[in-house]
Design an enzyme around this catalytic site. Structure first.
Site, PDB file in Angstrom:
ATOM      1  N   ALA A   1       8.869   5.954   6.796  1.00  0.00           N
ATOM      2  CA  ALA A   1      10.302   6.070   7.061  1.00  0.00           C
ATOM      3  C   ALA A   1      10.860   4.744   7.588  1.00  0.00           C
ATOM      4  O   ALA A   1      11.972   4.357   7.247  1.00  0.00           O
ATOM      5  CB  ALA A   1      10.527   7.195   8.065  1.00  0.00           C
ATOM      6  N   PHE A   2      10.095   4.066   8.440  1.00  0.00           N
ATOM      7  CA  PHE A   2      10.598   2.839   9.049  1.00  0.00           C
ATOM      8  C   PHE A   2       9.814   1.610   8.615  1.00  0.00           C
ATOM      9  O   PHE A   2      10.165   0.506   8.982  1.00  0.00           O
ATOM     10  CB  PHE A   2      10.489   2.927  10.576  1.00  0.00           C
ATOM     11  CG  PHE A   2      11.289   4.045  11.158  1.00  0.00           C
ATOM     12  CD1 PHE A   2      12.671   3.965  11.215  1.00  0.00           C
ATOM     13  CD2 PHE A   2      10.658   5.179  11.633  1.00  0.00           C
ATOM     14  CE1 PHE A   2      13.411   5.013  11.749  1.00  0.00           C
ATOM     15  CE2 PHE A   2      11.397   6.225  12.168  1.00  0.00           C
ATOM     16  CZ  PHE A   2      12.780   6.144  12.230  1.00  0.00           C
ATOM     17  N   SER A   3       8.742   1.803   7.924  1.00  0.00           N
ATOM     18  CA  SER A   3       7.825   0.673   7.730  1.00  0.00           C
ATOM     19  C   SER A   3       7.305   0.604   6.307  1.00  0.00           C
ATOM     20  O   SER A   3       7.416   1.560   5.545  1.00  0.00           O
ATOM     21  CB  SER A   3       6.642   0.841   8.684  1.00  0.00           C
ATOM     22  OG  SER A   3       6.077   2.116   8.482  1.00  0.00           O
TER      23      SER A   3
ATOM     24  N   CYS B   1       3.668  -0.933   4.309  1.00  0.00           N
ATOM     25  CA  CYS B   1       2.298  -1.326   4.634  1.00  0.00           C
ATOM     26  C   CYS B   1       1.708  -2.122   3.463  1.00  0.00           C
ATOM     27  O   CYS B   1       1.817  -1.703   2.304  1.00  0.00           O
ATOM     28  CB  CYS B   1       1.500  -0.055   4.892  1.00  0.00           C
ATOM     29  SG  CYS B   1       0.011  -0.356   5.766  1.00  0.00           S
TER      30      CYS B   1
ATOM     31  N   ILE C   1       0.848  -1.210   0.000  1.00  0.00           N
ATOM     32  CA  ILE C   1       0.000   0.000   0.000  1.00  0.00           C
ATOM     33  C   ILE C   1       0.873   1.244   0.000  1.00  0.00           C
ATOM     34  O   ILE C   1       0.591   2.225  -0.664  1.00  0.00           O
ATOM     35  CB  ILE C   1      -0.930   0.040   1.234  1.00  0.00           C
ATOM     36  CG1 ILE C   1      -1.753  -1.224   1.359  1.00  0.00           C
ATOM     37  CG2 ILE C   1      -1.858   1.234   1.157  1.00  0.00           C
ATOM     38  CD1 ILE C   1      -2.556  -1.300   2.657  1.00  0.00           C
TER      39      ILE C   1
ATOM     40  N   LYS D   1       4.903   3.103   1.734  1.00  0.00           N
ATOM     41  CA  LYS D   1       6.107   2.986   2.563  1.00  0.00           C
ATOM     42  C   LYS D   1       6.220   4.190   3.480  1.00  0.00           C
ATOM     43  O   LYS D   1       5.948   5.320   3.063  1.00  0.00           O
ATOM     44  CB  LYS D   1       7.357   2.966   1.674  1.00  0.00           C
ATOM     45  CG  LYS D   1       7.490   1.741   0.825  1.00  0.00           C
ATOM     46  CD  LYS D   1       8.744   1.871  -0.016  1.00  0.00           C
ATOM     47  CE  LYS D   1       8.805   0.743  -1.025  1.00  0.00           C
ATOM     48  NZ  LYS D   1       9.938   0.876  -1.932  1.00  0.00           N
TER      49      LYS D   1
ATOM     50  N   ASP E   1       1.447  13.398  16.782  1.00  0.00           N
ATOM     51  CA  ASP E   1       1.753  13.474  15.354  1.00  0.00           C
ATOM     52  C   ASP E   1       0.459  13.533  14.540  1.00  0.00           C
ATOM     53  O   ASP E   1       0.274  12.787  13.574  1.00  0.00           O
ATOM     54  CB  ASP E   1       2.616  12.272  14.938  1.00  0.00           C
ATOM     55  CG  ASP E   1       3.336  12.524  13.618  1.00  0.00           C
ATOM     56  OD1 ASP E   1       3.407  13.695  13.184  1.00  0.00           O
ATOM     57  OD2 ASP E   1       3.815  11.546  13.009  1.00  0.00           O
TER      58      ASP E   1
HETATM   59  N1  LIG Z   1      -4.493   0.969   8.249  1.00  0.00           N
HETATM   60  C1  LIG Z   1      -4.166   1.354   7.011  1.00  0.00           C
HETATM   61  N2  LIG Z   1      -5.031   1.177   5.990  1.00  0.00           N
HETATM   62  C2  LIG Z   1      -4.705   1.577   4.746  1.00  0.00           C
HETATM   63  N3  LIG Z   1      -3.539   2.160   4.417  1.00  0.00           N
HETATM   64  C3  LIG Z   1      -2.638   2.362   5.393  1.00  0.00           C
HETATM   65  C4  LIG Z   1      -2.890   1.964   6.736  1.00  0.00           C
HETATM   66  N4  LIG Z   1      -1.812   2.282   7.491  1.00  0.00           N
HETATM   67  C5  LIG Z   1      -0.929   2.860   6.648  1.00  0.00           C
HETATM   68  N5  LIG Z   1      -1.412   2.912   5.395  1.00  0.00           N
HETATM   69  C6  LIG Z   1      -0.761   3.475   4.218  1.00  0.00           C
HETATM   70  O1  LIG Z   1       0.520   2.886   4.102  1.00  0.00           O
HETATM   71  C7  LIG Z   1       1.480   3.855   3.788  1.00  0.00           C
HETATM   72  C8  LIG Z   1       2.627   3.748   4.788  1.00  0.00           C
HETATM   73  O2  LIG Z   1       2.133   4.033   6.070  1.00  0.00           O
HETATM   74  P1  LIG Z   1       3.064   4.027   7.334  1.00  0.00           P
HETATM   75  O3  LIG Z   1       2.212   4.293   8.537  1.00  0.00           O
HETATM   76  O4  LIG Z   1       3.885   2.790   7.312  1.00  0.00           O
HETATM   77  O5  LIG Z   1       4.034   5.223   7.071  1.00  0.00           O
HETATM   78  P2  LIG Z   1       3.772   6.781   7.018  1.00  0.00           P
HETATM   79  O6  LIG Z   1       2.807   7.162   8.114  1.00  0.00           O
HETATM   80  O7  LIG Z   1       3.379   7.154   5.627  1.00  0.00           O
HETATM   81  O8  LIG Z   1       5.187   7.321   7.329  1.00  0.00           O
HETATM   82  P3  LIG Z   1       5.888   7.469   8.731  1.00  0.00           P
HETATM   83  O9  LIG Z   1       5.708   6.213   9.502  1.00  0.00           O
HETATM   84  O10 LIG Z   1       7.284   7.704   8.323  1.00  0.00           O
HETATM   85  O11 LIG Z   1       5.236   8.673   9.359  1.00  0.00           O
HETATM   86  C9  LIG Z   1       0.780   5.182   3.749  1.00  0.00           C
HETATM   87  O12 LIG Z   1       0.524   5.518   2.397  1.00  0.00           O
HETATM   88  C10 LIG Z   1      -0.510   4.956   4.446  1.00  0.00           C
HETATM   89  O13 LIG Z   1      -1.537   5.743   3.865  1.00  0.00           O
END
Ligand SMILES: Nc1ncnc2c1ncn2[C@@H]1O[C@H](COP(=O)(O)OP(=O)(O)OP(=O)(O)O)[C@@H](O)[C@H]1O
Length: 597
Positions: free
Chosen positions: A38-40, A42, A34, A36, A153
């Site tokens: 900074a650390f993860s 999805c 879905i 990425k 955040d």
């Molecule tokens: N529960 C979820 N359902 C659908 N999409 C998700 C969900 N959680 C995260 N995503 C999507 O996955 C992507 C990565 O999310 P993630 O939380 O890993 O990082 P981030 O919030 O974008 O960055 P960071 O952790 O660095 O702040 C994003 O595009 C986010 O919209």
């Protein structure tokens, strides 16, 4: 199951396609990436035993061993906090597990991504939308703050959107508990643009710092730009400390005033979450109860046609006049979906009499299962899921159509007739589908799959959340969040009673009243198949209304010819005796509709 992930030199380890949670024994299939962080990373995730879909957040372990995570304990903290939370405006946490290379978090899948994605396309949002989103966010944030958790955040990319456009706060990676003094450690964390003055000054985060972030969010979604821009950073921090931002002169006075309250440099001067919702911005403006999915890419139009708008306002006033405190809904909630506008909104209402003059059904239109449930027992009903019953009916109906040429007369009939919904008002494009059953029962199937009905005696209200258990409330105890639904229930039920009532349907005592509704995609509402009461399918045409039910052991096809009492044919008898041409047509028609669900 796939062998373990292979590691390529210098690359992140791959995430297996199949994953097993050793704690629960559940096996998942990883789907597409879905996004990425900074650390993860999805991914979409499917539970192989239930086919339920989740989002999988994957965080790599440092060096691929069972040692510390690359993130210095951030993930452990996130899991410890998030796994204990449960609220409809917080992304649900379903579980976590780990292997040699990764930590996995199984989260609620928010298929419409985040508000950041919406704003990227839309640039700005309308005030009613902002009220809608803020209401959900305040509800989720209140839940966190009551548990002494500050999010730290809050930003658009952490506001996720479910399929139903419900907003959910996610990514609790920076969340922390506040200490006895109401502050957390004095660290500078979060998204720089949204840092509160006290955080910039290293006085620590508090719940009020989250409220500041809401102010930044509100400013951003209404104007398209953040109130504080990082160029250069020191200057931005000074502007934050002074609460100095470009005046959004084109916004409404109420919006500007609320932004100024939220962005007060002194945390003590910012409104609490409860006061926030009582601000003029909310009380003097329309807040939709839901948003259409297309609002992710184009502004929604909140309008109802003139005569209906007038009717709704009239009935609202009537209801409000009758409603003494404690009243579970506010004038704002009960006032309908907006001011009159140029675009008529599809609202249809009908009774058998009006239907019979309007032409025949169009079974070729695709039909979607919209809503199901019972207000007297489990939503799935005592005999299993409605879908299973529909599937059983699809298997059995062709057997009745198979035997030879049509009979010259119909087989013996049964005198029983299940209740049906001879009257309804369809306002599901905005609210829901109000119905009145032939046994006197009534209720509303809401657009979001929930179901509410008055349950006399005693003036209680029954409510079935989407896929949830039946809840019963005394009228004065209906939770605030359901206030708007209660108002719609009153409106639509009263409307069906007053406008559409015709006598002639005798109640069938003791018959259970689960409902399952199907709706044909784009067909005009009066041509659509209607309600299913105990596993019934109803369609309305110029000749007859059909109900297929499984009230007892066998399936019954009940037909109401115009002006006639209903007659029921057990399918087993139709199968052995055959049936006349008209009954065969009814069977064909019913089968066709069921197959399109
Ligand atoms: N529960 C979820 N359902 C659908 N999409 C998700 C969900 N959680 C995260 N995503 C999507 O996955 C992507 C990565 O999310 P993630 O939380 O890993 O990082 P981030 O919030 O974008 O960055 P960071 O952790 O660095 O702040 C994003 O595009 C986010 O919209």
């Amino acid at each position: 199951m796939e062998p373990g992930p292979r590691r390529r030199r210098g690359c992140r380890p791959l995430v297996s396609v199949f994953l097993r949670d050793p704690g629960s024994g559940r096996v998942y299939r990883r789907g597409k990436l879905i996004g990425k962080g900074a650390f993860s990373r999805c991914y979409k995730l499917t539970d192989l035993s239930t086919s339920a879909v989740f989002a999988l957040k994957v965080v790599p372990r440092a060096g691929g061993g069972a040692g510390h995570l690359r993130t210095g304990g951030k993930v452990e903290r996130e899991i410890a906090l998030h796994s204990r939370l449960r609220h409809r405006n917080i992304v649900a946490f379903h579980g976590h597990f780990a292997d040699r290379d990764h930590v996995y978090m199984v989260l609620e899948y928010c298929s419409r991504q985040s508000l950041a994605h919406v704003l990227e396309v839309r640039r700005t949002l309308t005030e009613p939308e902002v009220r809608y989103y803020l209401r959900g966010l305040v509800s989720g944030l209140r839940y966190l703050h009551q548990r002494r958790i500050v999010h730290r955040d809050l930003k658009l990319s952490n506001f996720f959107l479910s399929k139903n456009m419900e907003v959910k706060i996610g990514d609790l990676g920076l969340a922390a508990r506040v200490g006895p003094g109401g502050h957390c450690h004095r660290v500078l964390c979060g998204t720089p643009n949204f840092l509160a003055p006290e955080v910039v000054s290293r006085n620590g985060h508090s719940c009020q710092s989250d409220i500041w972030a809401l102010g930044c969010v509100m400013y951003l979604v209404l104007t398209g730009a953040p109130p504080f821009v990082a160029a250069p950073l020191a200057e931005m921090y000074q502007n934050i400390r002074d609460g100095r931002y470009p005046e959004p002169a084109h916004l409404s006075p109420n919006a500007r005033r609320l932004i100024a309250r939220l962005l007060a440099p002194n945390p003590a001067e910012r409104p609490s979450l409860d006061l926030l919702l009582r601000d003029d911005f909310f009380t003097q403006g329309f807040t939709p109860d839901w948003l259409p999915a297309h609002s992710c890419h184009s502004p929604p139009v909140f309008a109802i046609p003139q005569p209906l708008g007038r009717l709704f306002r009239k009935v609202s006033r009537l209801l409000l006049a009758q409603c003494r405190p404690p009243c579970p809904f506010t004038p704002n909630e009960a006032s309908g979906p907006g001011e009159d506008g140029p675009q008529p909104d599809p609202m249809e209402w009908a009774s058998e009499a009006s239907l019979s003059e309007r032409g025949s059904p169009r079974p070729e239109v695709p039909i979607h299962l919209l809503s199901q449930g019972t207000l007297t027992s489990d939503p799935a009903g005592p005999q299993g899921s409605p879908r299973q019953d529909v599937e059983a009916a699809i298997r059995r109906l062709p057997l009745c159509l198979d035997p030879g040429p049509p009979a010259t007369q119909d087989p013996p009939r049964k005198a029983v007739a299940p209740p049906r919904a001879p009257k309804w008002v369809d306002y599901s494009s905005k609210y829901g589908f109000g119905y009145q059953l032939s046994d006197g029962g009534s209720g509303v199937l809401f657009w979001d799959g929930t179901h509410m009905a008055p349950c006399p005696p005693g003036g209680q209200v029954c409510y079935v959340p989407d896929r949830g258990k039946l809840e019963t409330y005394a009228l004065r105890d209906v939770p605030g969040l359901l206030g708007a639904k209660l108002a719609v229930l009153r409106l639509l039920v009263r409307y069906t009673e007053q406008r559409l009532w015709e006598k002639g349907d005798l109640p069938t005592p003791g018959w259970p009243r689960p409902l399952l509704r199907v709706r044909a995609g784009s067909a005009p509402a009066h041509l659509q198949p209607r309600l299913l009461a105990p596993w019934q399918v109803t369609c309305s045409g110029n000749q007859a209304q059909l109900v297929l039910s499984s009230g007892g052991e066998e399936l019954l096809l009940t037909v109401w010819e115009r002006g006639q009492p209903g007659t029921s044919y057990p399918l087993g008898i139709l199968r052995t005796h055959g049936c006349a041409q008209t009954a065969r047509q009814h069977l064909h028609h019913t089968l066709h509709m069921l197959q399109s669900i």
